[in-house]
Write a protein that holds these residues in place. Structure first.
Motif, mmCIF file in Angstrom:
data_model
loop_
_atom_site.group_PDB
_atom_site.id
_atom_site.type_symbol
_atom_site.label_atom_id
_atom_site.label_comp_id
_atom_site.label_asym_id
_atom_site.label_seq_id
_atom_site.Cartn_x
_atom_site.Cartn_y
_atom_site.Cartn_z
ATOM 1 N N LYS A 234 0.819 -1.216 0.000
ATOM 2 C CA LYS A 234 0.000 0.000 0.000
ATOM 3 C C LYS A 234 0.854 1.268 0.000
ATOM 4 N N ASP B 104 -11.924 1.426 -6.181
ATOM 5 C CA ASP B 104 -11.788 0.438 -5.095
ATOM 6 C C ASP B 104 -10.345 0.320 -4.607
ATOM 7 N N SER B 105 -9.405 0.637 -5.479
ATOM 8 C CA SER B 105 -7.989 0.448 -5.134
ATOM 9 C C SER B 105 -7.331 1.723 -4.622
ATOM 10 N N ILE B 106 -7.829 2.888 -5.086
ATOM 11 C CA ILE B 106 -7.200 4.160 -4.710
ATOM 12 C C ILE B 106 -8.209 5.044 -3.980
ATOM 13 N N GLU B 107 -7.834 5.414 -2.766
ATOM 14 C CA GLU B 107 -8.679 6.317 -1.986
ATOM 15 C C GLU B 107 -8.105 7.729 -2.111
ATOM 16 N N ASN C 23 -0.635 -2.735 -4.572
ATOM 17 C CA ASN C 23 -2.008 -3.249 -4.630
ATOM 18 C C ASN C 23 -3.050 -2.168 -4.366
ATOM 19 N N LYS C 24 -2.716 -1.277 -3.436
ATOM 20 C CA LYS C 24 -3.664 -0.231 -3.033
ATOM 21 C C LYS C 24 -2.926 1.079 -2.821
ATOM 22 N N ILE D 161 -0.422 0.749 -9.947
ATOM 23 C CA ILE D 161 -1.374 -0.375 -9.847
ATOM 24 C C ILE D 161 -1.469 -1.094 -11.198
#
Length: 222
Positions: A19, A67-70, A41-42, A35
């Motif tokens: 992450k 879903d993977s990047i906030e 992964n995140k 990614i």
């Protein structure tokens, strides 16, 4: 596949983590690319300015990565509220990067790897890394268009840099690549101009300071 510039591509070569927190993420280009390439992964994409924050949100939607990047709006390392194992801070001046690390050091309890790309003046970054228990494991110079950028990679560890290593970089100083000579030759020319301007001014302290730096660079470039 998203296209990123030469310096971010070089930064991405150091990613092999779970992450990432990308601080000052701008359009979230680096997390999206990393990614897509399977390097992480995140990610958290942190941005303090509303415009780039919205652009980062839009890009993560466009590339199907919500879903993977906030994407978070916040100052410096404030956006980190969970375990991450690498932080990137790119495209800023060294003093600002150093300030972000120093002010956010309570977020570094688990010592995530740091990959830092400074546009100018990396010295304050080295000072703060040494102070908070990080060791520089690699340094690179990268030329993108006409500008030469510095990349520093640090992990948990101790180091004791002398004055020269702080200014020029312990690893860069050892390797002295063509880009190293080009960067410091440019710096020398610019300091020589400043020195000439200060020659007939009253600011003797600044004049001496500049001349001291000129001597140090000349010595290193021998």
């Amino acid at each position: 596949m998203i296209q990123i510039n030469k310096r971010l591509t070089k930064v991405s070569e150091y990613l092999n983590h779970n992450k990432l927190a990308d601080i000052g993420s701008d359009h979230a280009y680096l997390p999206i690319y990393a990614i897509q390439k399977g390097l992480i992964n995140k990610a958290i994409a942190g941005e303090v300015v509303k415009g780039p924050f919205l652009a980062a949100q839009q890009n993560t939607k466009t590339y199907g990565m919500t879903d993977s990047i906030e994407v978070k709006l916040g100052n410096g390392l404030e956006v980190i509220d969970e375990t991450i194992d690498v932080i990137t801070i790119c495209g800023m001046g060294g003093p600002l990067i150093a300030q972000i690390i120093e002010e956010g050091q309570h977020k570094l309890n688990e010592y995530p790897d740091l990959i830092l790309q400074a546009n100018i003046h990396a010295l304050p970054i080295r000072q703060v890394l040494q102070k908070i228990g990080y060791k520089i494991y690699d340094e690179q110079l990268i030329k993108d268009k006409k500008h030469i950028y510095e990349i520093l990679v640090a992990k948990k560890g101790t180091m004791l840099l002398d004055e020269k290593e702080m200014r020029f970089g312990p690893i860069l100083l050892k390797n002295k690549s063509d880009l190293f000579y080009e960067k410091w030759q440019r710096e020398l020319e610019s300091l020589n101009k400043i020195s000439k301007q200060l020659e007939h001014h009253d600011d003797q302290i600044r004049y001496n300071e500049i001349n001291q730096q000129i001597l140090q660079i000349k010595e290193v470039l021998k």
